[in-house]
Design an enzyme around this catalytic site. Structure first.
Site, PDB file in Angstrom:
ATOM      1  N   ARG A 212      14.133  11.740 -18.758  1.00  0.00           N
ATOM      2  CA  ARG A 212      14.148  11.705 -19.996  1.00  0.00           C
ATOM      3  C   ARG A 212      13.115  11.957 -21.262  1.00  0.00           C
ATOM      4  NH1 ARG A 212      16.310   5.722 -20.729  1.00  0.00           N
ATOM      5  NH2 ARG A 212      17.618   5.505 -18.363  1.00  0.00           N
ATOM      6  N   GLU A 214      11.511  11.618 -23.735  1.00  0.00           N
ATOM      7  CA  GLU A 214      11.143  10.799 -24.898  1.00  0.00           C
ATOM      8  C   GLU A 214      10.098  11.070 -25.609  1.00  0.00           C
ATOM      9  OE1 GLU A 214      11.816   7.669 -23.989  1.00  0.00           O
ATOM     10  OE2 GLU A 214      12.143   7.048 -22.591  1.00  0.00           O
ATOM     11  N   ARG A 220       4.173   3.187 -20.715  1.00  0.00           N
ATOM     12  CA  ARG A 220       4.988   2.853 -20.286  1.00  0.00           C
ATOM     13  C   ARG A 220       6.061   3.516 -19.724  1.00  0.00           C
ATOM     14  NH1 ARG A 220       6.487  -0.112 -24.644  1.00  0.00           N
ATOM     15  NH2 ARG A 220       8.360   0.206 -25.603  1.00  0.00           N
ATOM     16  N   HIS A 221       5.766   5.080 -20.337  1.00  0.00           N
ATOM     17  CA  HIS A 221       6.873   5.600 -20.040  1.00  0.00           C
ATOM     18  C   HIS A 221       6.369   7.217 -19.915  1.00  0.00           C
ATOM     19  CE1 HIS A 221       9.126   2.899 -23.757  1.00  0.00           C
ATOM     20  NE2 HIS A 221       9.714   3.982 -23.281  1.00  0.00           N
ATOM     21  N   GLU A 353      10.360  -4.492 -19.725  1.00  0.00           N
ATOM     22  CA  GLU A 353      11.351  -3.931 -19.508  1.00  0.00           C
ATOM     23  C   GLU A 353      11.084  -3.252 -18.205  1.00  0.00           C
ATOM     24  OE1 GLU A 353      14.068  -2.364 -21.861  1.00  0.00           O
ATOM     25  OE2 GLU A 353      14.989  -2.029 -19.831  1.00  0.00           O
ATOM     26  N   SER A 356      17.593  -2.849 -17.250  1.00  0.00           N
ATOM     27  CA  SER A 356      18.525  -3.381 -17.865  1.00  0.00           C
ATOM     28  C   SER A 356      19.644  -2.878 -16.978  1.00  0.00           C
ATOM     29  CB  SER A 356      19.203  -1.903 -19.146  1.00  0.00           C
ATOM     30  OG  SER A 356      17.566  -2.380 -19.932  1.00  0.00           O
ATOM     31  N   ARG A 404       8.023   0.936 -13.570  1.00  0.00           N
ATOM     32  CA  ARG A 404       7.808   0.374 -13.668  1.00  0.00           C
ATOM     33  C   ARG A 404       7.695  -1.558 -12.751  1.00  0.00           C
ATOM     34  NH1 ARG A 404      10.561   0.375 -19.315  1.00  0.00           N
ATOM     35  NH2 ARG A 404       9.545   1.913 -20.228  1.00  0.00           N
TER      36      ARG A 404
HETATM   37  P1  ATP Z   1      12.389   1.567 -22.511  1.00  0.00           P
HETATM   38  O1  ATP Z   1      12.938   0.618 -23.927  1.00  0.00           O
HETATM   39  O2  ATP Z   1      11.304   0.376 -22.054  1.00  0.00           O
HETATM   40  O3  ATP Z   1      12.605   2.506 -23.359  1.00  0.00           O
HETATM   41  P2  ATP Z   1      15.332   2.077 -21.452  1.00  0.00           P
HETATM   42  O4  ATP Z   1      16.023   0.607 -22.130  1.00  0.00           O
HETATM   43  O5  ATP Z   1      15.431   3.096 -22.513  1.00  0.00           O
HETATM   44  O6  ATP Z   1      13.594   1.078 -21.537  1.00  0.00           O
HETATM   45  P3  ATP Z   1      17.262   1.951 -19.590  1.00  0.00           P
HETATM   46  O7  ATP Z   1      18.344   3.056 -20.306  1.00  0.00           O
HETATM   47  O8  ATP Z   1      17.425   0.316 -19.519  1.00  0.00           O
HETATM   48  O9  ATP Z   1      15.810   2.263 -20.422  1.00  0.00           O
HETATM   49  O10 ATP Z   1      16.903   2.063 -17.876  1.00  0.00           O
HETATM   50  C1  ATP Z   1      16.444   1.253 -16.907  1.00  0.00           C
HETATM   51  C2  ATP Z   1      15.267   0.870 -16.216  1.00  0.00           C
HETATM   52  O11 ATP Z   1      14.874   2.315 -15.703  1.00  0.00           O
HETATM   53  C3  ATP Z   1      14.171   0.802 -18.018  1.00  0.00           C
HETATM   54  O12 ATP Z   1      14.712  -1.165 -17.966  1.00  0.00           O
HETATM   55  C4  ATP Z   1      13.100   1.256 -17.121  1.00  0.00           C
HETATM   56  O13 ATP Z   1      12.713   0.012 -16.088  1.00  0.00           O
HETATM   57  C5  ATP Z   1      13.800   2.250 -16.533  1.00  0.00           C
HETATM   58  N1  ATP Z   1      13.284   3.463 -17.775  1.00  0.00           N
HETATM   59  C6  ATP Z   1      13.682   3.851 -18.193  1.00  0.00           C
HETATM   60  N2  ATP Z   1      13.183   4.978 -18.872  1.00  0.00           N
HETATM   61  C7  ATP Z   1      12.124   5.336 -18.552  1.00  0.00           C
HETATM   62  C8  ATP Z   1      10.819   5.860 -18.460  1.00  0.00           C
HETATM   63  N3  ATP Z   1      10.943   6.999 -19.666  1.00  0.00           N
HETATM   64  N4  ATP Z   1       9.999   6.368 -18.092  1.00  0.00           N
HETATM   65  C9  ATP Z   1       9.755   4.637 -17.217  1.00  0.00           C
HETATM   66  N5  ATP Z   1      10.277   4.303 -16.738  1.00  0.00           N
HETATM   67  C10 ATP Z   1      11.527   4.155 -16.788  1.00  0.00           C
HETATM   68 MN    MN Z   2      16.845  -0.710 -21.371  1.00  0.00          MN
END
Ligand code: ATP
Ligand code: MN
Length: 430
Positions: A212, A214, A220-221, A353, A356, A404
């Site tokens: 990702r 980000e 947490r990312h 989180e 999902s 996480r």
């Molecule tokens: P957030 O809102 O916390 O950025 P997200 O909703 O974008 O997460 P999802 O696409 O739902 O993330 O991905 C499913 C799971 O993968 C998340 O709940 C999280 O546990 C993990 N995850 C997603 N993106 C990341 C990240 N950049 N770093 C660490 N863990 C991640």
């Molecule tokens: Mn999510």
């Protein structure tokens, strides 16, 4: 006989053992030298009273450099004041590889270091028992996840990480060059695991990296994370929430049972959460946040402040269900009788989180419509959509972030602590 430090018991008094490890510390009291040998299971005290050991090894112990790799052969002696309740009186000490000095980082807990410095010299940081403990527990988590899902009839799969389409469109993608084409690092196995439902596997799981892009730096990312993903046919969101909570429960149980030593190094005792986990709806969550002063307009994602309020109120592990359809990806299935709400959920730990998931749209026309409604082109999802035209079963699934889960279980302040070599906005090395 080669043993680990943790294998030695008082009953072994008088026995000759061989230990391999690193010189954790040297305490030189003149006529008496204590040398602490550290291996992956703990620390043993090597005791050298000048009178009782050979001149040679006494001299060697006095000038040995910390973090050198050594082999020690010696006799076990019960000693209550030593770590583990025993000491080793050495008959030989062999330096297998001498360490340089000074050390880039302190392995003992005496001098705290900034996370950045620790990550720069991660190999050395990882030698610290507290840090080792995190990864020994991570190993247990991954083992439990795999065992549990296999027992439940899930089939482990591996889907491509080099892809041509965005999973959810959008900006969080790393582009790479793929010969004469543009490609991306996959942000989620979502599309592939759904296609595998069309292929008839019924229950699949994948443990693999997600990428990702980000931009923001948070605690947490990560830019590269490990996702535990499942997809399951002939079920709905409730069916896969059930699998998820039982999985997390099992992981806690296994860690509590098998990782006592490592939890001890972290000075933690783990409480196994009770089943079932509490469930609140999105509407209830924004109401809690609003009562505490954080107004979230209906339809928007919950921000960190709102989630902190909800986490304070509910606590522990819980689900937030029934999210607005507009706040979730195109593949989330809306309720038949209220299409503005989707059959979706997040698993939370306090404010964080962890996962999902949702029941997915399995109907071709509805899916095409949903892709368009999010402003994307069905044309770019061709391989995915084809699988929906020739017998796609109803299905549901989730993605759970491994880091996480580990972070929340151990109360780590920063998700980077849960990764050996984290990738973030500013870190590509080591
Ligand atoms: P957030 O809102 O916390 O950025 P997200 O909703 O974008 O997460 P999802 O696409 O739902 O993330 O991905 C499913 C799971 O993968 C998340 O709940 C999280 O546990 C993990 N995850 C997603 N993106 C990341 C990240 N950049 N770093 C660490 N863990 C991640
Ligand atoms: Mn999510």
């Amino acid at each position: 006989m080669r043993v680990y430090t943790a294998d030695i018991t008082p009953e072994m008094e008088g026995q000759k053992v061989t230990l391999y490890g690193w010189v954790h510390e040297v305490r030189d009291l003149g006529g008496l030298v204590f040398l602490l040998l550290r291996d992956r299971e703990g620390i043993a005290q090597i005791t050298l009273p000048k009178k009782f050991v050979s001149k040679e090894i006494f001299k060697l112990a006095k000038k040995i450099k910390r973090e050198s790799v050594i082999k020690v052969v010696g006799e076990v002696k019960v000693e209550e004041k030593a770590p583990g309740g025993f000491e080793i009186i050495p008959e030989s000490i062999e330096v297998l590889n001498e360490s340089d000095a000074p050390l880039p980082l302190e392995v003992t807990e005496k001098v705290p270091a900034e996370l950045d410095t620790r990550l720069d010299h991660r190999f050395m940081d990882l030698r610290r028992p507290r840090v080792q403990a995190i990864f020994r527990i991570r190993h247990q988590i991954m083992q439990s996840v795999r065992e549990f899902l296999c027992e439940e009839g899930f089939i482990e799969v591996h889907t491509p990480k080099i892809v041509s389409t965005a999973t959810e469109g959008g900006t969080e993608l790393f582009p790479i060059s793929y010969f004469e084409k543009e490609a991306f690092l996959n942000q989620s196995p979502q599309l592939y695991k759904q296609v595998l439902m069309g292929a008839g596997f019924e229950k699949v799981f994948e443990i693999g990296p997600i990428f990702r892009a980000e931009e923001h730096n948070t605690t947490r990312h990560l830019n590269e994370a490990i996702s535990i993903d499942i997809e399951m046919s002939f079920t709905d969101h409730n069916g896969v929430m059930d699998v998820l909570e039982r999985l997390v429960h099992r992981v806690y149980e296994d860690v509590a049972e098998n990782c006592e030593r490592y939890l001890g190094w972290l000075e933690l005792s783990l409480e196994v959460p009770e089943l079932p986990f509490e469930r609140i709806t999105y509407d209830e969550a924004i109401e809690i946040a609003a009562k505490k002063g954080e107004e979230i307009p209906w339809g928007e994602d919950l921000n960190t402040t709102a989630l902190k309020h909800v986490g304070d109120e509910i606590g522990g592990l819980y689900f937030i269900t029934d999210w607005p359809t507009e706040s979730k990806p195109f593949y989330a299935m809306p309720y038949e009788d209220k299409p503005e709400i989707s059959k979706s959920f997040d698993l939370m730990h306090e404010w964080l989180e962890l996962a999902s998931g949702a029941q997915r749209i399995h109907l071709y026309d509805m899916l095409v419509e949903s892709i368009r409604a999010k402003g994307m082109e069905p044309e770019s999802f061709r391989f995915y959509l084809e699988a929906f035209r020739y017998g796609m079963p109803p299905h549901a699934g989730w993605g759970l972030g491994a880091e996480r889960l580990l972070m929340s279980m151990l109360g780590l302040k920063n998700v980077r602590e849960a990764v050996l070599f984290p990738r973030d906005r500013h870190r590509l090395v080591p």
